[in-house]
Design a protein around this motif. Structure first.
Motif, mmCIF file in Angstrom:
data_model
loop_
_atom_site.group_PDB
_atom_site.id
_atom_site.type_symbol
_atom_site.label_atom_id
_atom_site.label_comp_id
_atom_site.label_asym_id
_atom_site.label_seq_id
_atom_site.Cartn_x
_atom_site.Cartn_y
_atom_site.Cartn_z
ATOM 1 N N GLY A 92 32.670 39.128 43.812
ATOM 2 C CA GLY A 92 31.286 38.956 43.418
ATOM 3 C C GLY A 92 31.178 38.250 42.084
ATOM 4 N N GLN A 93 32.314 38.076 41.416
ATOM 5 C CA GLN A 93 32.301 37.428 40.104
ATOM 6 C C GLN A 93 32.296 35.909 40.250
ATOM 7 N N GLY A 94 32.512 35.424 41.472
ATOM 8 C CA GLY A 94 32.430 33.988 41.690
ATOM 9 C C GLY A 94 33.742 33.259 41.544
ATOM 10 N N SER A 95 34.876 33.957 41.725
ATOM 11 C CA SER A 95 36.162 33.304 41.486
ATOM 12 C C SER A 95 36.442 32.207 42.509
ATOM 13 N N SER A 96 36.072 32.418 43.768
ATOM 14 C CA SER A 96 36.337 31.387 44.779
ATOM 15 C C SER A 96 35.567 30.120 44.436
ATOM 16 N N THR A 97 34.357 30.300 43.921
ATOM 17 C CA THR A 97 33.537 29.145 43.552
ATOM 18 C C THR A 97 34.199 28.371 42.410
ATOM 19 N N VAL A 98 34.697 29.111 41.424
ATOM 20 C CA VAL A 98 35.328 28.458 40.279
ATOM 21 C C VAL A 98 36.538 27.632 40.705
ATOM 22 N N MET A 99 37.323 28.180 41.602
ATOM 23 C CA MET A 99 38.508 27.438 42.058
ATOM 24 C C MET A 99 38.111 26.179 42.798
ATOM 25 N N ALA A 100 37.117 26.295 43.664
ATOM 26 C CA ALA A 100 36.650 25.115 44.390
ATOM 27 C C ALA A 100 36.141 24.072 43.404
ATOM 28 N N GLN A 101 35.451 24.542 42.371
ATOM 29 C CA GLN A 101 34.947 23.614 41.354
ATOM 30 C C GLN A 101 36.098 22.894 40.648
ATOM 31 N N CYS A 102 37.116 23.638 40.272
ATOM 32 C CA CYS A 102 38.234 23.042 39.543
ATOM 33 C C CYS A 102 38.919 21.971 40.388
ATOM 34 N N VAL A 103 39.112 22.267 41.659
ATOM 35 C CA VAL A 103 39.782 21.302 42.533
ATOM 36 C C VAL A 103 38.869 20.098 42.759
ATOM 37 N N ALA A 104 37.601 20.346 43.027
ATOM 38 C CA ALA A 104 36.659 19.253 43.290
ATOM 39 C C ALA A 104 36.565 18.342 42.070
ATOM 40 N N GLU A 105 36.490 18.944 40.904
ATOM 41 C CA GLU A 105 36.356 18.146 39.681
ATOM 42 C C GLU A 105 37.602 17.284 39.469
ATOM 43 N N THR A 106 38.750 17.867 39.656
ATOM 44 C CA THR A 106 39.993 17.137 39.426
ATOM 45 C C THR A 106 40.133 15.959 40.379
ATOM 46 N N LEU A 107 39.716 16.185 41.631
ATOM 47 C CA LEU A 107 39.831 15.113 42.622
ATOM 48 C C LEU A 107 38.610 14.200 42.615
ATOM 49 N N GLY A 108 37.533 14.667 41.969
ATOM 50 C CA GLY A 108 36.304 13.875 41.958
ATOM 51 C C GLY A 108 35.560 13.899 43.277
ATOM 52 N N VAL A 109 35.891 14.870 44.124
ATOM 53 C CA VAL A 109 35.202 14.936 45.420
ATOM 54 C C VAL A 109 34.076 15.956 45.373
ATOM 55 N N ASP A 110 33.243 15.914 46.386
ATOM 56 C CA ASP A 110 32.169 16.874 46.497
ATOM 57 C C ASP A 110 32.749 18.246 46.851
ATOM 58 N N MET A 111 32.142 19.289 46.306
ATOM 59 C CA MET A 111 32.648 20.641 46.581
ATOM 60 C C MET A 111 32.588 20.985 48.067
ATOM 61 N N GLY A 112 31.677 20.328 48.752
ATOM 62 C CA GLY A 112 31.533 20.581 50.182
ATOM 63 C C GLY A 112 32.787 20.270 50.981
ATOM 64 N N ARG A 113 33.680 19.468 50.425
ATOM 65 C CA ARG A 113 34.938 19.167 51.109
ATOM 66 C C ARG A 113 35.913 20.328 51.093
ATOM 67 N N ILE A 114 35.634 21.259 50.223
ATOM 68 C CA ILE A 114 36.652 22.284 49.993
ATOM 69 C C ILE A 114 36.264 23.602 50.639
ATOM 70 N N ARG A 115 37.200 24.119 51.381
ATOM 71 C CA ARG A 115 36.996 25.438 51.975
ATOM 72 C C ARG A 115 37.997 26.381 51.303
ATOM 73 N N VAL A 116 37.499 27.524 50.842
ATOM 74 C CA VAL A 116 38.407 28.456 50.168
ATOM 75 C C VAL A 116 38.775 29.583 51.127
ATOM 76 N N VAL A 117 40.051 29.790 51.289
ATOM 77 C CA VAL A 117 40.536 30.949 52.043
ATOM 78 C C VAL A 117 41.200 31.858 51.023
ATOM 79 N N ALA A 118 40.651 33.054 50.870
ATOM 80 C CA ALA A 118 41.115 33.900 49.766
ATOM 81 C C ALA A 118 41.703 35.210 50.255
ATOM 82 N N ALA A 119 42.771 35.597 49.597
ATOM 83 C CA ALA A 119 43.297 36.955 49.664
ATOM 84 C C ALA A 119 43.547 37.473 51.075
ATOM 85 N N ASP A 120 44.429 36.800 51.776
ATOM 86 C CA ASP A 120 44.953 37.314 53.040
ATOM 87 C C ASP A 120 46.453 37.136 52.933
ATOM 88 N N SER A 121 47.161 38.248 52.842
ATOM 89 C CA SER A 121 48.586 38.133 52.501
ATOM 90 C C SER A 121 49.368 37.342 53.547
#
Ligand SMILES: Cc1cc2nc3c(=O)[nH]c(=O)nc-3n(C[C@H](O)[C@H](O)[C@H](O)COP(=O)(O)OP(=O)(O)OC[C@H]3O[C@@H](n4cnc5c(N)ncnc54)[C@H](O)[C@@H]3O)c2cc1C
Ligand code: SF4
Ligand code: FES
Ligand code: FES
Lengths: 777, 156, 323
Positions: free
Chosen positions: A480-509
């Motif tokens: 709920g703190q928004g960590s998945s969003t932050v990661m998507a932002q970091c990757v999108a910013e670095t690549l210069g792509v729209d965040m919509g390109r990024i799908r986050v899959v989190a925390a499944d061992s």
């Protein structure tokens, strides 16, 4: 040609990427999982505070039709605990119970009614032992020890003595000493604890969805407690309804769900009641602090001498870390030249405490900022001036070897002073109204992880396939703190792509790389950096591919996010085309990014435990609280809060504001209404009516000023945003009340009855001719 | 005792055999399978289970399903139309009125009830309408903004 | 999934049918909004086998403006009460009290009847079955000691409904229907000073309506409530004040209290204020009288000293602000 500008994802307000699910009821929390054959789990809890378990007879429960499993400590292979050096808890009590409500046995049955009946049929014979509900009782001469290896019921005694405290006190113009007492508080996240566990009996494998902030720790502890190979366990983190620290260790309910599912060889849903969730606890301990500060006439602090005693509850949990933080984080915010600390973490027959937002720092900071506010008044200094007289200059190492590379406290002070109209309004508020201020700070992740394995602090995988979508795989727990969003932002910013390109899959061992979890505000800093690293690695691959296709040198490729080109005139390649080229001969791209802290941030060796507090970067906050006090009923109304928070680069200003508001407000609950007391070890506040989380009615407007003192090591300069500003509210409130009605509260929460007592005492003292400021002496 | 319960849930007419002692929240979550409605406390203290019954907010955790005979029950699961978020849902999403999202279904339903009877609420009206819904994440500031956002969208 | 005991839910359409259904089962309870009863059933402090649901009885839902009185049906909701046009001046205290009960959603379905027949409350009683069992229960239910006053045999659980003290200001009467027909008694007579058994209604009696006589004199009334949070919480002390002035002197003064003892009651000995100017000295004195009669015990987590003192303070403030 607008499209040619790379998309910007950093520094702009972004709704959370998992928002829509939460708006529509589709977000699946642990208790939302269903299966036709799911059994109902229920826990039998100890009715006594301290006793030997003479016998547990589960035979009648086992014989009840519809009961599929009954588990006790006999089903546990091992004990558990969050700190490798202090594991002394059992998922189900072994031979002894140490607090009321401790799990003793559990059942899985076809329905609730059967499960309930089965609990009633379990016979436990207890032999009661003396029980201690306060730290003082537990430490008293002759008290029985709760754990044989903890003499005197001391979990940990901590001390340091840095600089020359006695000389500092001698050099001061004013020395004041006060006692502070803060009640125990609980996270009270809105979602009661739950776990959904499926056991694949054919393969002897467990899949579990626990309501946790630390899926990796749960994974480890399940393997340890169940005696299973780690590779046979899969932990999938569902949506999490808050945590604030109580879910940063493996809870018994996580383990019991696994034990029941295995024994029943099926699927078990275990959902705790609100009362059980409170009993599970892991909140902030009740704490007594004694603090003495020396100050020069100009406000310079010459020395701090303090002690803290925490009532830790029945098991170790995070206790050692909490008491170490309570000492070490006196540093890192002001220029403290000498300080002495003595801390005691005490074991008692109450539910175990844990890590709560602002872990360890809150009560120490409350004492300090409260004490120096009174001293400022005595010296005729403005509270802002006193803070300014003690600022650090970054970069620096503190006296206890904490690394401070970026420091925006000065700017925070400026903002809060201006926004609140402090200069114009302070002292002119009229009767029963007041302004108070205080500062606070927090770490951006502990630089040394608890489980030191030599692995990097954070690892991120990026996967790109023929459809040109980017899948970000992370072990980090979105709570709920928004960590998945932050990661998507970091990757999108670095690549210069729209965040919509990024799908986050989190925390499944089974899918995502390991991550230590969401605690101590480590995620944005560490996982954010790992995300950038991964994105850079991916970008290098894409640029190489584009260069091949464009037949130019890689360094001549201009990356515009969605377009890779050779120069101004070049029409270039679309992202899709670059990806196709990159896949040629390679197949699906899988790149990795990692992050590690630098040794300078690990904390020194100045005393035992000095590494606790070491971090890559500190966040800073300053806040002003305005109150009105009703002198007749002693009710306090918080009219408004102005808070400045230095989080370095605000990656997502919307989320930063949300985190800061949530923190300040949580501080308000702790300061004004929340507490966890016991009647002979029975929790008196184990419901949402008596545990008084503020409602929307008394919650004030909170205006946030974002200060960006970028950290050289932070992802795009970012630091912590979700904890640091909680702490400042507590002293800012008592300082405001002192301004409004002339009494200085040292006991929290400052409920109307407590304030009334102070007001009545003041009235009595005034009648008797005692001066009020005499309270300080 | 079990009886046939006839009602509409999110506009769909249903007949279910339901025991008299089943709470509405359990009926919705376990029988109908709509898990959007949340349980945050042991009864009536948090508002997470707020649903609309005949347009009025009510705690599904203190309501027996069998008392909803012929009633019109609405939950967060059925709010969006044609798969699109409604104004109040957009408000909570865009203004960050939800962090963890656990209080959100109850908040959204209580806000929805407010906006239906008062499309232009003042800040005080919003506070009064949400005074029984606890949120542990947001400090409520952005929840108020979310409802104001929705009211503006509806007026536009 | 919550585990509730087996119960039979009845849906009567008339008062008489309800009374009959109630009498037919050994452990019946009337179910109105359920905002108190269902909490208590979930905690195991009520174990009915039959619930007689009142919502379908039309008679209970009406508010009527009679010549001499306003009559409010037992199943009228608190929101309806709070918003009722009939309960404006001089009956403001009733609307205000209803508007301060619990939270807004509770008021949508919580009823007047349920509010007046609310069980008494105590921190040792409003707990789960596990909790109370671990604490050896108490006098009020299943146990043989009182944890508030361990020596005694009396229960001090506090009546904590907000609306009753406001209605007491107006000599309201309640209409009860039982197996032997209907009767009307003064609202004050509905209560007795015993936390274990605070309602004088005989078993199976149903509260049909509250009748509030209209008052000719120009009085003003109001209700104030002390609680830690601005919403949801039960009153630590609730104070209803009725004040009439003539030639700037007190001509009419009544004060109702709730939350401080097993029953809601009117403060005694206020006659001495009649004929006096409501100046500071007078109101100070009033505050002390109220404080003296607000004999709160340790039934809440907030200490009794505060509840006593705040009852006095609220009375003073209200009396000051009404005019
Ligand atoms: C979190 C929370 C906070 C609350 N805060 C407050 C508060 O601040 N102030 C306050 O006053 N109350 C409070 N309440 C209690 C309750 O919501 C209200 O008192 C409400 O008015 C009860 O009405 P009901 O119709 O829901 O009663 P029910 O629960 O249906 O009934 C309560 C009792 O009255 C009996 N009863 C109901 N109607 C009749 C009738 N017509 N004739 C005879 N017996 C009848 C029932 O059998 C039962 O014993 C709170 C409840 C909760 C859960
Ligand atoms: S006052 Fe005493 S007897 Fe009454 S409920 Fe409380 S503990 Fe029980
Ligand atoms: S779950 Fe219904 S109010 Fe908390
Ligand atoms: S968003 Fe988490 S409780 Fe409200």
């Amino acid at each position: 040609m607008n499209k040619m500008i790379p998309s910007r994802s950093i520094g702009v307000p972004k709704p959370l990427i998992d928002g829509p699910e939460k708006m529509t009821g589709k977000a699946m929390f642990a208790a939302d999982f269903q299966a036709v054959d799911a059994l109902v789990g229920r826990i039998l809890r100890s009715p006594v505070a301290h006793a030997s378990i003479v016998a547990i007879d589960t035979s009648k429960a086992e014989a009840l039709p519809g009961v599929r499993a009954v588990v006790t400590e006999a089903d546990c292979s091992n004990n558990h605990g969050v700190l490798p050096i202090a594991m002394n808890e059992w998922a189900l009590a072994r031979h002894r119970v140490r607090y009321r409500g401790e799990p003793v046995a559990a059942v899985a049955a076809v329905d609730v009614a059967t499960a309930q009946r089965a609990l009633d049929l379990i016979e436990v014979t207890y032999e009661e032992l003396p029980a201690y509900f306060t730290a003082a009782e537990a430490r008293a001469e002759g008290a029985m020890v709760l754990h044989d290896d903890k003499p005197g019921n001391i979990e940990r005694e901590v001390e340091f003595d840095l600089g020359d405290v006695d000389a500092g006190m001698a050099a001061a113009d004013l020395v004041r000493e006060m006692d502070f007492h803060c009640a125990e508080v609980c996270q009270a996240q809105m979602e009661p604890h739950a776990a959904f566990a499926e056991y694949d009996a054919a393969r002897e494998r467990l899949t579990i969805r626990p309501s946790t902030q630390v899926p990796f720790y749960v994974h480890k502890m399940l393997a340890r407690v169940m005696g299973m190979p780690e590779s046979h366990i899969r932990v999938i983190k569902p949506h999490i309804g808050g945590g604030f620290g109580c879910r940063t260790e493996t809870l018994q309910s996580d383990l019991i769900a696994g034990l029941l599912a295995r024994k029943a060889r099926g699927t078990v849903k275990l959902v705790l009641s609100r009362e059980e969730t409170f009993i599970t606890h892991r909140g902030r301990p009740e704490t007594h602090i004694k603090m003495k500060v020396g100050m020069k006439k100009d406000g310079t602090i010459t020395a701090v001498d303090f002690s803290a005693q925490q009532r830790g509850g029945a098991y170790s949990g995070y206790g050692i870390v909490t008491i170490l933080y309570a000492g070490s984080l006196i540093y890192g915010i002001y220029d403290i030249v000498s300080a002495r600390f003595k801390g005691y973490r005490v074991l008692t027959n109450t539910p175990p405490c844990g890590a709560f937002r602002g872990h360890g720092t809150v009560k120490t900071r409350f004492a300090f900022e409260n004490l120096i506010d009174g001293m400022a008044t005595e010296l005729g200094l403005d509270p802002f001036a006193v803070r300014r007289a003690n600022l650090l200059v970054a970069p620096t190492m503190t006296e206890n070897d904490l690394l401070v590379n970026s420091y925006g406290l000065d700017q925070c002070l400026d903002w809060a002073e201006k926004a609140s109209g402090w200069k114009q309004r302070k002292g002119k508020m009229g009767p029963n109204k007041g302004l108070g201020m205080a500062c606070s700070h927090y770490i951006s992740g502990a630089s040394k992880p608890k489980h030191w394995t030599g692995e990097p602090h954070a690892t991120i995988h990026l996967r790109v396939d023929w459809d040109a979508s980017i899948t970000l795989l992370t072990g980090a727990a979105e709570i709920g703190q928004g960590s998945s969003t932050v990661m998507a932002q970091c990757v999108a910013e670095t690549l210069g792509v729209d965040m919509g390109r990024i799908r986050v899959v989190a925390a499944d061992s089974a899918l995502t790389p390991k991550d230590n979890g969401s605690y101590s505000s480590r995620v944005t800093f560490m996982v954010g950096n790992a995300s950038i690293d991964a994105a850079q690695n991916l970008k290098a691959l894409l640029i190489a591919a584009a260069a091949r296709k464009l037949e130019i040198a890689p360094e001549d490729v201009e990356c515009l996010g969605e377009v890779y080109r050779g120069g101004q005139q070049d029409q270039g390649l679309t992202f899709e085309e670059v990806v196709m080229e990159a896949l040629t001969g390679e197949g699906t791209l899988a790149v990795k990014g990692t992050y590690d802290t630098i040794p300078e941030s690990w904390g020194g060796r100045k005393y035992r435990g000095a590494a606790i507090g070491g971090t890559m970067a500190f966040s800073y906050a300053a806040q002003v609280v305005e109150v009105t006090v009703d002198p007749d009923t002693a009710e306090i109304t918080v009219n408004k809060v102005w808070v400045a928070h230095d989080c370095g680069k605000a990656l997502n200003p919307l989320a930063v504001e949300g985190q800061v508001q949530g923190s300040v407000w949580m501080g308000m609950g702790q300061a004004m209404s929340e507490e966890t007391r016991f009647h002979e070890g029975l929790p008196l506040h184990a419901n949402m009516l008596d545990y008084r989380v503020p409602t929307i009615i008394e919650s004030p407007p909170i205006e946030v000023g974002i200060i960006e003192a970028n950290d050289p090591h932070g992802p795009f300069g970012a630091k912590e945003a979700g904890e640091g500003s909680l702490t400042g509210f507590l002293p800012a409130l008592t300082n405001a009340v002192a301004d409004a009605v002339g009494v200085r509260a040292t006991e929290l929460p400052l409920t109307p009855d407590r304030l009334l007592e102070l007001l009545e005492k003041k009235a009595r003292d005034e009648r008797a001719g005692v001066s009020v400021s005499g309270k300080l002496a | 005792m079990k009886n046939t319960l006839s009602l509409t849930v999110n506009g769909i007419t249903r007949d279910d055999v339901v025991p008299d002692n089943m709470l509405l929240v359990d009926y919705l979550r376990e029988k109908v399978g709509l898990t959007g409605t949340k349980i945050g406390c042991d009864g009536g203290e948090c508002g997470a289970c707020t649903v609309l019954i005949d347009g009025r907010p009510r705690h599904a955790c203190l309501t027996l399903a069998a008392t909803c005979q012929n009633a019109k029950v609405e939950t967060v699961d059925g709010l969006s139309r044609d798969g699109r978020l409604t104004a109040i849902q957009r408000g909570f999403n865009e203004k960050l009125g939800a962090q963890c999202g656990f209080c959100t279904p109850g908040m959204i339903m209580a806000s929805e009830a407010l906006l239906r009877r008062n499309p232009d609420p003042s800040e005080a009206d919003i506070r009064d309408a949400l005074a029984g819904n606890i949120c542990r994440c947001t400090g409520y500031v952005k929840i108020i903004e979310a409802v104001q956002f929705a009211a503006r969208e509806l007026a536009a | 999934m919550e585990h509730l005991p087996e119960m039979h839910l009845q849906h009567p359409a008339t008062v008489e049918e309800a009374v009959k259904l109630h009498a037919a089962a050994p452990a019946s309870r009337y179910l109105a909004g359920g905002s108190d009863l269902l909490v208590n059933i979930r905690r195991g402090i009520e174990r009915p086998d039959s619930l007689v649901y009142l919502n379908g009885i039309a008679e209970l839902h009406t508010i009527t403006d009679g010549l001499e009185q306003i009559s409010i049906g037992g199943a009228v909701t608190l929101r309806e009460l709070a918003e009722s046009q009939l309960l404006r001046k001089p009956f403001s205290a009733v609307a205000q009290a209803a508007g301060k009960v619990a939270g807004p959603s509770h008021r949508e379905y919580g009823t007047l009847g349920g509010n007046l027949c609310l069980d008494t409350r105590c921190v040792f009683y409003n707990q789960s079955e596990w909790w109370r069992a671990a604490n050896n229960y108490c006098l009020k239910y299943r146990g043989d000691i009182c944890h508030v006053a361990p020596g005694g045999k009396k229960c001090f659980a506090a009546f904590s409904g907000d609306v009753a003290p406001a209605l007491l200001l107006f000599d309201a009467e309640v209409e009860l229907a039982g197996p032997d027909g209907r009767r009307r008694i003064a609202l004050a007579a509905l209560y007795r000073n015993d936390g274990m058994d605070h309602l004088t209604m005989t078993r199976g009696e149903l509260l049909v309506a509250v009748h509030v006589p209209k008052i000719p004199a120009p009085v003003r009334t109001g209700y104030a409530k002390s609680r830690v949070r601005g919403s949801i919480d039960f009153p630590l002390a609730g104070v209803a004040v009725r004040l009439g002035l003539q030639d700037e002197k007190i001509a009419d003064l009544r004060i109702g209290l709730t939350g401080v003892s097993p029953l809601p009651f009117l403060v005694r000995g206020l006659d001495k204020f009649v004929g006096r100017k409501p100046d500071d000295a007078c109101l100070e004195e009033l505050r002390e009288v109220v404080r003296g009669q607000a004999k709160a015990m340790k039934t809440t987590l907030t200490p009794p000293h505060y509840r006593r003192r705040v009852a006095g303070a609220l009375a003073q403030k209200l009396a000051e602000s009404i005019f």
